[in-house]
Design an enzyme around this catalytic site. Structure first.
Site, PDB file in Angstrom:
ATOM      1  N   HIS A 156      -3.795   5.844   3.463  1.00 32.16           N
ATOM      2  CA  HIS A 156      -4.447   4.639   2.947  1.00 32.16           C
ATOM      3  C   HIS A 156      -3.815   3.368   3.511  1.00 32.16           C
ATOM      4  O   HIS A 156      -4.499   2.457   3.979  1.00 32.16           O
ATOM      5  CB  HIS A 156      -4.362   4.658   1.414  1.00 32.16           C
ATOM      6  CG  HIS A 156      -5.259   3.690   0.725  1.00 32.16           C
ATOM      7  ND1 HIS A 156      -4.871   2.397   0.433  1.00 32.16           N
ATOM      8  CD2 HIS A 156      -6.512   3.813   0.226  1.00 32.16           C
ATOM      9  CE1 HIS A 156      -5.854   1.782  -0.219  1.00 32.16           C
ATOM     10  NE2 HIS A 156      -6.863   2.618  -0.346  1.00 32.16           N
ATOM     11  N   ASP A 188       0.841  -1.197   0.000  1.00 32.83           N
ATOM     12  CA  ASP A 188       0.000   0.000   0.000  1.00 32.83           C
ATOM     13  C   ASP A 188       0.878   1.250   0.000  1.00 32.83           C
ATOM     14  O   ASP A 188       1.926   1.257  -0.646  1.00 32.83           O
ATOM     15  CB  ASP A 188      -0.939  -0.037   1.216  1.00 32.83           C
ATOM     16  CG  ASP A 188      -2.292   0.590   0.930  1.00 32.83           C
ATOM     17  OD1 ASP A 188      -2.331   1.811   0.696  1.00 32.83           O
ATOM     18  OD2 ASP A 188      -3.300  -0.136   0.931  1.00 32.83           O
ATOM     19  N   SER A 243     -11.257  -0.877  -0.828  1.00 33.20           N
ATOM     20  CA  SER A 243      -9.973  -0.850  -0.118  1.00 33.20           C
ATOM     21  C   SER A 243     -10.144  -1.220   1.348  1.00 33.20           C
ATOM     22  O   SER A 243      -9.261  -1.827   1.948  1.00 33.20           O
ATOM     23  CB  SER A 243      -9.356   0.548  -0.190  1.00 33.20           C
ATOM     24  OG  SER A 243      -8.670   0.760  -1.389  1.00 33.20           O
TER      25      SER A 243
END
Length: 777
Positions: free
Chosen positions: A227, A147, A557
């Protein structure tokens, strides 16, 4: 300001010539390409030095000597698979693709990030009642998260209640200008970063930095986007009491497997996710010794390519060969069909759904009418105030921009008439995100935004401390009617509040990508649904004093690491189970009803099909004891490649050298139909002709429950489609763990199009569901 242009045919012709000329010239411009060369020569991987030397020799054979500076390798893949990334012209790439030792050559693609209460909603299996599962775990699971990196100081990565690092771990904790080896611990056991451009902080990362140098040019595993931190903490975050996002969603934050270890691989920045980097990260993760790889990244369905030209599919295939499971997000391009991505059968593909929590924003109009919408906004100081209301359509910058102003597009509004008001915008046809609409009115000094959506969104928009509320068309019509009938329309937007035990839930998220998969409809995709709407989890702090250490986000996600965490939890209890056995256990025990005890629905309040939810909603506790599993072996995946149409030459390179595999000898010209026969936990048939016989599909079930058990089948299917199972009963006795059965589908009287249903095997205690999707033509 937006402009409308009109071009004459002569100008258009000239522009076309310029564009085609540029396209032609680009053929000679070197660009990054991935050269995939199949499996490694031995099971322990190839030597890094020898591999790189081989790759340089290959480059030397096609790159002219006068351009010798291009004879360099960006990444060399040599542990789980062979290949490299280098700068090539289109002609050189075409030439290289003809080499015998090369499977495929393709441009290095740009992929996208597919951007608490959720675990309670999934069964509260870390409550006091179920804590014995956690305490009895007998295997240390390592989750590799590929990520945007990680924020190591987050409480979610605290290692107070976790043992020493497993001796099998072979990874590293790379240092950067703001990341020390001491930032790794017994929870965050590894960190790597790669040669990416971190656009948030203008940092260029290098993968070779291992010492602290006080320079911003050295790169770092540290997350600058949020994220990666968010997804890692959803999968395996530690218990954090009193977690909250500015007072919202308060409670205990935790990951799906709080005892699991995390290894982070920073392969992306906010605007840069190179396929070659992800491929390198997967190779490193396998070498380091992870058990599960979680990837909340993918490419748009518009740009989907063949499996052998897809970095994630390539890496995941060879991970499966090494016994490592790969879980991926299915994409955020719903609600249209044929939008799901990461759909290879060896990938666990995840869709997104809501949980039983809603963030409610209330608007009170000047006529004292109170309307309850959705959205996340909060006041860090002061309190709600009343301001004039204005509809964007009524305050365009120019009369020709009325339609754009209605949707609050950039450059369409008269800033003077926006300032000091709450602006009402539509969201009915222009592809402008809610974030852009907010910025448009906020930059024009508006006091708030009310958004009216034709199809109400399932995901709450977080506007921070800027007042915001979103409504569907019915409530929206009341707001517009009030504005049009009042000489001095006024409104107040109140901060969001949290509604728990909301019903119905789960609901398929409107943004969640749908099946069937474009590359092959004979595998049902997505596989499973998991929470992906309004998920509270760890977040990087911003520059503001007192900023929240947690955030609320939505996307597949967020759904993906829920499944990664659940898999780690199950693996810790059943260490001998393979990735595909755990995948099957999760799929066949999935929940197909909501908290109203009715069938799962989508945001249109329609029954959710298997192309929206896969086999249903993740239910980790039930998956611990599934009764039967359908193990999809590597031979099944090899057969898939054969049926899909790969040539023997390609397969000899792709298949691990330790496996002496040959394609089944089948003279059928319709090999793709045979894909339905691989031992997958669900069944999908792309084409069942109404008047041309019956389709028969075989499956092999493995008993992982009581050694002496008899399972009886029943069928829940649509009217008209005739489904039969033979034999109807399967008996397992000690020493016999596997039983096969055949399912026949007759579509003579069925409705045309996809027909959905499921086969249930029960021994009186277990309930094993095999979902089917059959397209009658």
């Amino acid at each position: 300001m937006a402009f409308l242009f009109h071009f004459s045919p002569i100008i258009i012709s000239a522009l076309f010539l310029m564009i085609t000329s540029c396209i032609g010239s680009n053929d000679h411009t070197p660009k990054p390409y991935i050269i995939y060369m199949g499996s490694t020569l031995n099971n322990s991987g190839d030597s890094a030095e020898i591999s790189e030397l081989t790759h340089l020799q290959i480059l030397s054979s096609i790159i002219p000597s006068e351009e010798s500076e291009r004879i360099t390798v960006k990444y060399s893949y040599h542990h789980a698979y062979r290949g490299f990334c280098a700068l090539l012209t289109k002609q050189e790439a075409t030439l290289l693709s003809g080499y015998e030792e090369v499977v495929s050559v393709f441009p290095d693609p740009i992929l996208e990030l597919h951007t608490t209460r959720s675990w309670d909603f999934l069964g509260s299996y870390y409550s006091t009642y179920n804590y014995n599962y956690h305490a009895s775990s007998n295997y240390d699971v390592i989750i590799g998260v590929i990520d945007t990196g990680i924020w190591p100081e987050s409480q979610s990565f605290d290692d107070q209640h976790i043992g020493k690092v497993p001796s099998r771990w072979k990874g590293v904790c790379m240092e950067g200008f703001d990341f020390h080896k001491s930032n790794c611990n017994r929870k965050l056991i590894g960190a790597r970063f790669y040669n990416i451009e971190d656009q948030d902080s203008n940092i260029t990362n290098t993968s070779s930095t291992t010492t602290m140098v006080p320079s911003r040019s050295n790169g770092t595993p540290r997350d600058r986007v949020g994220h990666g931190t968010h997804t890692a903490s959803i999968a395996a975050g530690a218990f954090v009491p009193n977690a909250t996002y500015y007072g919202l969603a308060s409670g205990i934050a935790r990951g799906g497997s709080p005892s699991a270890r995390i290894a982070t691989y920073k392969a992306c920045s906010e605007g840069n996710c190179q396929g070659s980097t992800i491929l390198k990260a997967i190779d490193d993760a396998i070498k380091d010794g992870v058990d599960i790889i979680s990837i909340s990244i993918g490419r748009s369905f518009v740009f989907q390519t063949d499996f052998k030209d897809d970095p994630i599919a390539i890496g995941a295939f060879h991970a499966a060969e090494r016994g490592v499971g790969v879980v991926c997000s299915g994409g955020n391009e719903g609600p249209d069909s044929y939008t799901v991505t990461n759909s290879a059968p060896w990938i666990f593909t995840v869709a997104a759904s809501t949980i039983d929590r809603q963030f409610q924003s209330t608007v009170v109009l000047g006529n004292n009418v109170s309307l309850k919408g959705t959205g996340i906004s909060f006041y860090t100081s002061g309190h709600s105030k009343t301001y004039p209301l204005a509809f964007g359509e009524n305050i365009p910058f120019h009369p020709l921009l009325t339609s754009q102003a209605r949707n609050c597009m950039p450059g369409s509004l008269d800033a003077k008439r926006v300032a000091g008001k709450i602006i009402v915008c539509m969201n009915d046809g222009w592809s402008i995100s809610r974030e852009i609409k907010k910025l448009v009115v906020q930059n024009a000094k508006a006091k708030g935004l009310i958004l009216i959506d034709e199809q109400q969104k399932s995901s709450p928009f977080d506007s921070g401390n800027f007042p915001f509320a979103e409504f569907g068309k019915l409530a929206g019509a009341k707001i517009l009617q009030y504005i049009n009938s009042s000489l001095n329309p006024l409104g107040t937007i109140f901060p969001a509040n949290e509604i728990r035990r909301f019903k119905p839930a789960p609901v398929v998220a409107d943004f969640s990508s749908r099946g069937p998969a474009t590359l092959t409809e004979n595998i049902l995709k997505p596989d499973i649904t998991a929470p992906g709407v309004g998920i509270l989890s760890a977040m990087i702090p911003n520059d503001e004093k007192g900023s929240s250490l947690f955030g609320i986000t939505s996307g597949t996600s967020m759904a993906c690491p829920h499944v990664s965490g659940a898999m780690a939890f199950i693996k810790s209890i059943h260490p001998t189970w393979s990735f595909s056995m755990i995948k099957s256990a999760i799929m066949t025990t999935a929940t197909i009803s909501n908290n109203l005890r009715k069938s799962l629905t989508n945001t249109s309040n329609l029954h959710a099909s298997s192309h929206e939810i896969g086999t249903g909603e993740l239910s980790p506790i039930k998956a611990l004891n599934p009764g039967l599993v359908f193990e999809t072996t590597m031979n099944d995946y090899y057969n898939f490649l054969c049926y899909y149409g790969y040539k023997e030459k390609e397969l000899k390179l792709i298949v691990s050298k330790k496996n002496n595999f040959n394609c089944p000898r089948n003279t059928s010209t319709r090999k793709k139909e045979l894909i339905s026969h691989i031992n997958y936990p669900s069944i999908s048939i792309e084409k069942l002709e109404q008047n041309h016989g019956v389709s028969r599909i075989k499956r092999v079930a493995m008993n992982v429950g009581s050694p002496n058990a008899t399972y009886t089948s029943s069928i829940v299917g649509p009217p008209g489609l005739i489904v039969r199972v033979f034999p109807r009963k399967i008996e397992f006795v000690k020493g016999i763990k596997k039983g096969s059965f055949e399912v026949s589908f007759d579509g003579k009287k069925a409705s045309k199009g996809y027909n959905f249903g499921f086969i249930i095997w029960s021994d009186g205690f277990h309930k094993v569901q095999t979902v089917f999707a059959v397209n009658v033509v």
